[in-house]
Enzyme design. Structure first.
Site, PDB file in Angstrom:
ATOM      1  N   ASP A  34      39.505  57.827  33.115  1.00  0.00           N
ATOM      2  CA  ASP A  34      38.332  57.216  33.740  1.00  0.00           C
ATOM      3  C   ASP A  34      38.164  57.729  35.176  1.00  0.00           C
ATOM      4  O   ASP A  34      39.143  58.053  35.844  1.00  0.00           O
ATOM      5  CB  ASP A  34      38.507  55.689  33.737  1.00  0.00           C
ATOM      6  CG  ASP A  34      37.194  54.969  33.983  1.00  0.00           C
ATOM      7  OD1 ASP A  34      36.119  55.606  33.858  1.00  0.00           O
ATOM      8  OD2 ASP A  34      37.224  53.772  34.309  1.00  0.00           O
ATOM      9  N   HIS A  51      32.820  65.441  34.600  1.00  0.00           N
ATOM     10  CA  HIS A  51      33.452  65.632  33.285  1.00  0.00           C
ATOM     11  C   HIS A  51      34.066  67.031  33.188  1.00  0.00           C
ATOM     12  O   HIS A  51      35.145  67.200  32.622  1.00  0.00           O
ATOM     13  CB  HIS A  51      32.436  65.412  32.164  1.00  0.00           C
ATOM     14  CG  HIS A  51      31.900  64.000  32.112  1.00  0.00           C
ATOM     15  ND1 HIS A  51      32.732  62.899  32.161  1.00  0.00           N
ATOM     16  CD2 HIS A  51      30.629  63.510  32.021  1.00  0.00           C
ATOM     17  CE1 HIS A  51      31.998  61.791  32.096  1.00  0.00           C
ATOM     18  NE2 HIS A  51      30.722  62.136  32.028  1.00  0.00           N
ATOM     19  N   LEU A 145      54.520  69.490  20.968  1.00  0.00           N
ATOM     20  CA  LEU A 145      53.719  68.337  21.429  1.00  0.00           C
ATOM     21  C   LEU A 145      52.545  68.169  20.477  1.00  0.00           C
ATOM     22  O   LEU A 145      51.916  69.157  20.095  1.00  0.00           O
ATOM     23  CB  LEU A 145      53.181  68.590  22.845  1.00  0.00           C
ATOM     24  CG  LEU A 145      52.190  67.549  23.372  1.00  0.00           C
ATOM     25  CD1 LEU A 145      52.923  66.271  23.802  1.00  0.00           C
ATOM     26  CD2 LEU A 145      51.388  68.093  24.566  1.00  0.00           C
TER      27      LEU A 145
HETATM   28  C1  FPP Z   1      35.179  58.221  31.636  1.00  0.00           C
HETATM   29  O1  FPP Z   1      34.779  58.474  32.958  1.00  0.00           O
HETATM   30  C2  FPP Z   1      35.356  59.506  30.944  1.00  0.00           C
HETATM   31  C3  FPP Z   1      34.715  59.866  29.807  1.00  0.00           C
HETATM   32  C4  FPP Z   1      33.746  58.983  29.121  1.00  0.00           C
HETATM   33  C5  FPP Z   1      34.872  61.190  29.194  1.00  0.00           C
HETATM   34  C6  FPP Z   1      36.196  61.865  29.327  1.00  0.00           C
HETATM   35  C7  FPP Z   1      36.005  63.318  29.077  1.00  0.00           C
HETATM   36  C8  FPP Z   1      36.651  64.316  29.727  1.00  0.00           C
HETATM   37  C9  FPP Z   1      37.725  64.090  30.669  1.00  0.00           C
HETATM   38  C10 FPP Z   1      36.275  65.778  29.548  1.00  0.00           C
HETATM   39  C11 FPP Z   1      36.211  66.310  28.166  1.00  0.00           C
HETATM   40  C12 FPP Z   1      37.433  66.046  27.356  1.00  0.00           C
HETATM   41  C13 FPP Z   1      38.250  66.987  26.834  1.00  0.00           C
HETATM   42  C14 FPP Z   1      39.375  66.562  25.988  1.00  0.00           C
HETATM   43  C15 FPP Z   1      38.096  68.429  27.071  1.00  0.00           C
HETATM   44  P1  FPP Z   1      33.392  57.877  33.520  1.00  0.00           P
HETATM   45  O2  FPP Z   1      32.367  58.934  33.401  1.00  0.00           O
HETATM   46  O3  FPP Z   1      33.078  56.606  32.817  1.00  0.00           O
HETATM   47  O4  FPP Z   1      33.768  57.630  35.009  1.00  0.00           O
HETATM   48  P2  FPP Z   1      33.138  56.541  36.004  1.00  0.00           P
HETATM   49  O5  FPP Z   1      33.761  55.214  35.641  1.00  0.00           O
HETATM   50  O6  FPP Z   1      33.566  57.009  37.354  1.00  0.00           O
HETATM   51  O7  FPP Z   1      31.641  56.572  35.815  1.00  0.00           O
END
Ligand code: FPP
Length: 268
Positions: A34, A51, A145
């Site tokens: 997050d 992201h 892994l």
């Molecule tokens: C939450 O942060 C994160 C996500 C919904 C997506 C996670 C995806 C990635 C890390 C990249 C792609 C994944 C891979 C495996 C290559 P948020 O956007 O809700 O953060 P915020 O709370 O600050 O808005």
């Protein structure tokens, strides 16, 4: 789809699976990644940049988890509720996932990493589905892994799907039910129990992640935003886990020891 030959992994070690780790041992870490949006907003960038930076943190963390000797690493990449985000952000996340699978499967093979994706498959774009199937098949021999990506995943939906597969009215065996959860979400069966769930970004909740599997997992929350997560942050979480006493509903090992002078049992 034509079958893809699994490539022989160069780093393979036999690993047992499927049982609760003995207290103190850490075999399976799961991460709620997050803070990508806030990371981007703090830099006045669109959320998709957060992201993308988050996908670099994924690469670092996979390497760090393998170096730390983990058997399994599960990452929450996209939840069922994430479809409600703006279409541009959803597209950016799907592209990042596909890029990751296309670009990383060769290095996963080299490093003995098995990659699998679990969650719903019926709503994913055919090109992403194909990338998942190719990556899973190419890396299937990896034994160092097991990297698991939760995509279009909901813990509640996984439980409901497993329930609907169970014969109605029959008593449920927890192990059989767990197998049913894995099968319902396309997850391989041979995975150790989740020992530690890390959530970055400062919030303290599970957000529909691994609701059944987290029953005895230790929880670790950090304010670090996911794109800033480095191998030393993983080390901090692992060190914190080592200080926890896992009891699985029992009592501390010391309290379980028979005292020198044991009171006589009460008369019947
Ligand atoms: C939450 O942060 C994160 C996500 C919904 C997506 C996670 C995806 C990635 C890390 C990249 C792609 C994944 C891979 C495996 C290559 P948020 O956007 O809700 O953060 P915020 O709370 O600050 O808005």
């Amino acid at each position: 789809m034509p079958p893809v030959e699994p490539l022989e992994a160069t780093a393979t070690q036999g690993r047992p699976g499927d049982e609760i780790s003995p207290a103190g041992t850490l075999r399976h870490i799961a991460v709620i990644m997050d803070g990508n949006g806030r990371w981007a907003q703090a830099r006045r960038l669109p959320r998709s940049f957060g992201h993308r930076a988050g996908s670099h943190a994924v690469r670092r963390t996979v390497r760090a988890a393998a170096e730390a000797g983990m058997e399994a690493l599960t990452l929450y990449a996209f939840s069922c509720d994430n479809w409600a985000r703006p279409q541009g952000e959803v597209n950016a996340l799907m592209e990042l996932l596909q890029d990751y699978l296309d670009q990383e499967s060769s290095s996963c093979v080299q490093e003995g990493i098995r990659l699998s994706v679990f969650g719903r498959r019926d709503r994913l774009h055919p090109s992403l589905l194909r990338a998942i199937e190719v990556a899973e098949q190419r890396t299937s021999m990896g034994r160092r892994l097991h990297l698991r990506l939760a995509v279009d995943y909901s813990g509640r939906d996984a439980i409901l799907a497993a329930v609907s597969r169970c014969p109605s009215g029959e008593p449920l065996d927890p192990e059989a039910f767990q197998r049913s959860i894995h099968e319902a979400s396309h997850s391989p069966l041979e995975i150790p129990e989740v020992d530690l769930i890390i959530r970055t970004g400062g919030e303290k909740r599970l957000s529909d992640f691994l609701l059944w599997e987290s029953a005895y997992a230790e929880l670790y929350f950090t304010d670090c935003l996911w794109p800033d997560f480095k191998s030393r942050d993983l080390t901090l979480a692992i060190d914190d886990f080592s200080s926890r006493e896992r009891r699985f509903g029992s009592v501390p090992a010391s309290a379980n020891r028979r005292p020198d002078r044991c009171p006589p049992p009460p008369a019947a």
